[in-house]
Scaffold this motif. Structure first.
Motif, short mmCIF file in Angstrom:
data_model
loop_
_atom_site.label_atom_id
_atom_site.label_comp_id
_atom_site.label_asym_id
_atom_site.label_seq_id
_atom_site.Cartn_x
_atom_site.Cartn_y
_atom_site.Cartn_z
N GLN A 38 0.83 -1.21 0.00
CA GLN A 38 0.00 0.00 0.00
C GLN A 38 0.86 1.26 0.00
OE1 GLN A 38 -2.59 0.29 3.35
NE2 GLN A 38 -3.82 1.90 2.45
N SER A 42 1.31 3.79 -3.28
CA SER A 42 0.86 5.18 -3.18
C SER A 42 2.03 6.14 -3.43
CB SER A 42 0.22 5.46 -1.83
OG SER A 42 1.17 5.32 -0.79
N VAL A 58 0.22 -0.62 -8.00
CA VAL A 58 0.17 -1.81 -7.15
C VAL A 58 0.84 -2.99 -7.86
CG1 VAL A 58 -1.39 -3.51 -6.12
CG2 VAL A 58 -1.86 -1.09 -5.84
N ALA A 72 -2.88 -7.48 -2.26
CA ALA A 72 -3.27 -6.10 -2.01
C ALA A 72 -4.77 -5.91 -1.98
CB ALA A 72 -2.67 -5.20 -3.09
#
Length: 87
Positions: A38, A42, A58, A72
């Motif tokens: 994560q 990001s 991702v 994820a």
């Protein structure tokens, strides 16, 4: 000669199976791996200023750390433990 080829084949399989675990994530539990995916995704998304999708970030992160992409997205469904027999 067959024995030599068999040994070489088994040796190459053993080397490839060692490559499946990334040394940076070898000691991480499931929650830390999800957090790593994560945060890194990001960061990739923000550093590219939105020029790539968040889903693509991702996928790139999972490929870099050799983790499954489904890790994820299945946080509420797969917590790493078996649910059979739990109350």
């Amino acid at each position: 000669m067959k024995l030599l080829y068999t040994f070489c084949l088994l040796f190459l399989i053993a080397i490839n199976s060692e490559a499946q675990n990334h040394p940076a994530t070898a000691g991480y539990d499931l929650k830390k791996k999800r957090l790593l995916i994560q945060t890194c995704s990001s960061y990739l998304y923000n550093s590219n200023q939105g020029s790539i999708d968040l889903d693509s970030a991702v996928v790139l992160t999972c490929k870099a750390y050799k983790l499954p992409v489904s890790l994820a997205y299945d946080e509420g469904f797969n917590d790493g433990s078996y649910l059979i027999g739990k109350i």
